[in-house]
Design a protein around this motif. Structure first.
Motif, PDB file in Angstrom:
ATOM      1  N   PRO A 108       0.830  -1.206   0.000  1.00 39.41           N
ATOM      2  CA  PRO A 108       0.000   0.000   0.000  1.00 39.41           C
ATOM      3  C   PRO A 108       0.864   1.255   0.000  1.00 39.41           C
ATOM      4  CG  PRO A 108       0.093  -0.902   2.212  1.00 39.41           C
ATOM      5  CD  PRO A 108       0.865  -1.853   1.323  1.00 39.41           C
ATOM      6  N   PHE A 109       0.247   2.336  -0.476  1.00 43.07           N
ATOM      7  CA  PHE A 109       0.896   3.636  -0.551  1.00 43.07           C
ATOM      8  C   PHE A 109       0.182   4.614   0.380  1.00 43.07           C
ATOM      9  CE2 PHE A 109       0.772   1.835  -4.896  1.00 43.07           C
ATOM     10  CZ  PHE A 109       2.112   1.804  -5.230  1.00 43.07           C
ATOM     11  N   ALA A 157       1.409   9.226  -5.359  1.00 48.57           N
ATOM     12  CA  ALA A 157       1.714  10.278  -6.332  1.00 48.57           C
ATOM     13  C   ALA A 157       3.119  10.100  -6.898  1.00 48.57           C
ATOM     14  CB  ALA A 157       1.558  11.657  -5.688  1.00 48.57           C
ATOM     15  N   ALA A 158       4.085   9.775  -6.039  1.00 48.33           N
ATOM     16  CA  ALA A 158       5.470   9.604  -6.498  1.00 48.33           C
ATOM     17  C   ALA A 158       5.598   8.414  -7.441  1.00 48.33           C
ATOM     18  CB  ALA A 158       6.402   9.423  -5.298  1.00 48.33           C
ATOM     19  N   HIS A 159       4.930   7.326  -7.123  1.00 49.99           N
ATOM     20  CA  HIS A 159       5.027   6.132  -7.971  1.00 49.99           C
ATOM     21  C   HIS A 159       4.378   6.387  -9.331  1.00 49.99           C
ATOM     22  CE1 HIS A 159       6.165   1.848  -7.893  1.00 49.99           C
ATOM     23  NE2 HIS A 159       5.253   1.747  -8.846  1.00 49.99           N
ATOM     24  N   ALA A 160       3.214   7.019  -9.316  1.00 52.54           N
ATOM     25  CA  ALA A 160       2.532   7.351 -10.570  1.00 52.54           C
ATOM     26  C   ALA A 160       3.370   8.327 -11.389  1.00 52.54           C
ATOM     27  CB  ALA A 160       1.147   7.935 -10.285  1.00 52.54           C
ATOM     28  N   THR A 161       3.996   9.282 -10.725  1.00 51.98           N
ATOM     29  CA  THR A 161       4.839  10.253 -11.419  1.00 51.98           C
ATOM     30  C   THR A 161       6.014   9.555 -12.101  1.00 51.98           C
ATOM     31  OG1 THR A 161       4.232  12.055  -9.948  1.00 51.98           O
ATOM     32  CG2 THR A 161       6.325  12.269 -11.113  1.00 51.98           C
ATOM     33  N   ALA A 162       6.654   8.619 -11.391  1.00 48.76           N
ATOM     34  CA  ALA A 162       7.793   7.904 -11.971  1.00 48.76           C
ATOM     35  C   ALA A 162       7.376   7.142 -13.230  1.00 48.76           C
ATOM     36  CB  ALA A 162       8.393   6.949 -10.937  1.00 48.76           C
ATOM     37  N   LEU A 163       6.245   6.480 -13.176  1.00 44.32           N
ATOM     38  CA  LEU A 163       5.772   5.736 -14.351  1.00 44.32           C
ATOM     39  C   LEU A 163       5.361   6.671 -15.477  1.00 44.32           C
ATOM     40  CD1 LEU A 163       3.728   2.932 -12.589  1.00 44.32           C
ATOM     41  CD2 LEU A 163       5.724   2.604 -14.043  1.00 44.32           C
ATOM     42  N   ALA A 164       4.640   7.736 -15.147  1.00 41.62           N
ATOM     43  CA  ALA A 164       4.191   8.693 -16.171  1.00 41.62           C
ATOM     44  C   ALA A 164       5.387   9.388 -16.825  1.00 41.62           C
ATOM     45  CB  ALA A 164       3.249   9.720 -15.559  1.00 41.62           C
ATOM     46  N   SER A 207       0.306  15.240  -7.354  1.00 44.40           N
ATOM     47  CA  SER A 207       0.824  15.457  -6.009  1.00 44.40           C
ATOM     48  C   SER A 207      -0.101  14.762  -5.014  1.00 44.40           C
ATOM     49  CB  SER A 207       0.860  16.955  -5.703  1.00 44.40           C
ATOM     50  OG  SER A 207      -0.466  17.473  -5.697  1.00 44.40           O
ATOM     51  N   ALA A 208       0.320  14.698  -3.754  1.00 39.11           N
ATOM     52  CA  ALA A 208      -0.538  14.133  -2.716  1.00 39.11           C
ATOM     53  C   ALA A 208      -1.825  14.944  -2.617  1.00 39.11           C
ATOM     54  CB  ALA A 208       0.200  14.114  -1.385  1.00 39.11           C
ATOM     55  N   ARG A 209      -1.714  16.233  -2.794  1.00 41.37           N
ATOM     56  CA  ARG A 209      -2.893  17.102  -2.762  1.00 41.37           C
ATOM     57  C   ARG A 209      -3.847  16.748  -3.911  1.00 41.37           C
ATOM     58  NH1 ARG A 209      -2.761  23.712  -2.883  1.00 41.37           N
ATOM     59  NH2 ARG A 209      -4.982  23.970  -2.511  1.00 41.37           N
ATOM     60  N   ALA A 210      -3.291  16.496  -5.097  1.00 46.05           N
ATOM     61  CA  ALA A 210      -4.117  16.105  -6.243  1.00 46.05           C
ATOM     62  C   ALA A 210      -4.809  14.772  -5.972  1.00 46.05           C
ATOM     63  CB  ALA A 210      -3.274  16.021  -7.512  1.00 46.05           C
ATOM     64  N   SER A 235      12.454   1.545  -5.374  1.00 50.55           N
ATOM     65  CA  SER A 235      11.346   2.448  -5.045  1.00 50.55           C
ATOM     66  C   SER A 235      11.539   3.799  -5.731  1.00 50.55           C
ATOM     67  CB  SER A 235      11.306   2.669  -3.529  1.00 50.55           C
ATOM     68  OG  SER A 235      10.455   3.735  -3.202  1.00 50.55           O
ATOM     69  N   PRO A 236      10.431   4.459  -6.134  1.00 47.39           N
ATOM     70  CA  PRO A 236      10.577   5.795  -6.718  1.00 47.39           C
ATOM     71  C   PRO A 236      11.132   6.785  -5.702  1.00 47.39           C
ATOM     72  CG  PRO A 236       8.258   5.191  -6.528  1.00 47.39           C
ATOM     73  CD  PRO A 236       9.052   3.990  -6.134  1.00 47.39           C
ATOM     74  N   ALA A 237      11.041   6.446  -4.427  1.00 48.29           N
ATOM     75  CA  ALA A 237      11.565   7.323  -3.378  1.00 48.29           C
ATOM     76  C   ALA A 237      13.077   7.198  -3.213  1.00 48.29           C
ATOM     77  CB  ALA A 237      10.878   7.018  -2.051  1.00 48.29           C
ATOM     78  N   ALA A 238      13.722   6.350  -3.992  1.00 48.11           N
ATOM     79  CA  ALA A 238      15.166   6.146  -3.853  1.00 48.11           C
ATOM     80  C   ALA A 238      15.981   7.221  -4.570  1.00 48.11           C
ATOM     81  CB  ALA A 238      15.565   4.763  -4.361  1.00 48.11           C
ATOM     82  N   ARG A 239      15.306   8.201  -5.188  1.00 52.65           N
ATOM     83  CA  ARG A 239      16.025   9.314  -5.822  1.00 52.65           C
ATOM     84  C   ARG A 239      16.719  10.128  -4.734  1.00 52.65           C
ATOM     85  NH1 ARG A 239      11.032  10.823  -7.163  1.00 52.65           N
ATOM     86  NH2 ARG A 239      11.548  12.900  -6.415  1.00 52.65           N
ATOM     87  N   GLU A 240      17.869  10.665  -5.055  1.00 49.98           N
ATOM     88  CA  GLU A 240      18.662  11.405  -4.069  1.00 49.98           C
ATOM     89  C   GLU A 240      17.893  12.568  -3.462  1.00 49.98           C
ATOM     90  OE1 GLU A 240      21.758  11.365  -1.649  1.00 49.98           O
ATOM     91  OE2 GLU A 240      21.570   9.976  -3.328  1.00 49.98           O
ATOM     92  N   ASP A 241      17.177  13.338  -4.294  1.00 50.48           N
ATOM     93  CA  ASP A 241      16.429  14.478  -3.760  1.00 50.48           C
ATOM     94  C   ASP A 241      15.312  14.024  -2.826  1.00 50.48           C
ATOM     95  OD1 ASP A 241      15.082  13.399  -6.007  1.00 50.48           O
ATOM     96  OD2 ASP A 241      14.032  15.279  -6.365  1.00 50.48           O
TER      97      ASP A 241
END
Length: 181
Positions: free
Chosen positions: A17-18, A24-31, A48-51, A156-162
Motif C-alpha cells: 500500500p501507498f 503520487a510519487a510512484h505514478a509520477t515515476a511511471l508517467a 501530487s498528494a494534494r491532487a 522504489s521511486p523514493a530512492a532518488r537522491e532528492d
C-alpha cells in the motif's frame, strides 16, 4: 519471449500500500518514464498528494482505506491515477474522465494503462518495476540521527537522491531537531 505489459504493470502492485505522497510519487515515476504530458493546460504532468486527495473528493479515485494521515491506497488507486493522467494527456476534462471511470472495469482499466505505458514498462524505463524473478531486495540506509535510520528499497521511486534528502529532513523536522543537520 517478452513479458506482457499487463504482467509488468502488475509487478508494481508489490509497492502497495501507498500513502498519498507515495502513490503520487510512484505514478509520477511511471508517467515520466512513459513521457505522459497532459495537453490540457490546467492539468499537471506530475500528480501530487494534494491532487490525489482532490481526485478522491471529486469521485475520480476510489476512497482509500483509513482516513487522514493513515489513509492507504492500493494497486487499483495507482491504475486509476495513471488512467487520469493518460486521459488528460489525450485532452480529456476531469468531468469526462469521471464518467469513463464509473463505466470501466478493473481489467479494462489495467489493460488501458498497461497499453499506454508499454514502452516504459518493456524497457524498465521507470526504474521502479521489480524484476520478474524474485531476488534479495537491495536497500539504502539513510542516517537521520543517532540511533535513527531510514531504509528505502533501491527499486522504489523514493530512492532518488532528492527524495531521500527530503525524507531525512522531514524526519529531522518532525523530531524537532534542527541541529541534527
Amino acid at each position: 519471449m517478452a513479458e506482457s505489459p499487463v504482467h509488468l504493470l502488475r509487478l508494481h502492485a508489490r509497492h502497495a500500500p501507498f500513502n498519498a505522497r507515495g502513490l503520487a510519487a510512484h505514478a509520477t515515476a511511471l508517467a515520466d518514464a512513459a513521457g505522459i504530458r497532459p495537453t490540457n493546460a490546467s492539468a499537471r504532468a506530475a500528480p501530487s498528494a494534494r491532487a490525489v486527495r482532490f481526485y478522491v473528493a471529486s469521485g475520480l479515485l476510489d476512497r482509500p482505506e483509513g482516513t487522514g494521515t493513515s489513509a492507504t491506497y492500493n494497486y487499483r488507486h495507482l491504475l486509476q491515477l495513471l488512467a487520469i493522467k493518460i486521459r488528460q494527456r489525450e485532452g480529456q476534462t476531469l468531468d469526462a474522465i469521471k464518467k469513463e471511470m464509473r463505466e470501466v472495469t478493473g481489467d479494462a482499466l489495467e489493460r488501458r494503462v498497461a497499453t499506454s505505458l508499454a514502452p516504459a514498462l518493456m524497457t524498465n524505463g521507470a526504474g521502479v518495476a521489480p524484476k520478474a524473478e524474485e531476488g534479495p531486495a537491495s536497500w539504502r540506509r539513510i542516517g537521520v540521527a543517532d540511533g535513527i535510520e531510514l531504509h528505502v528499497r533501491d527499486d522504489s521511486p523514493a530512492a532518488r537522491e532528492d527524495a531521500l534528502l527530503a525524507m531525512r529532513e522531514a524526519v529531522r523536522a518532525a523530531l524537532g531537531r534542527g541541529e541534527l543537520r
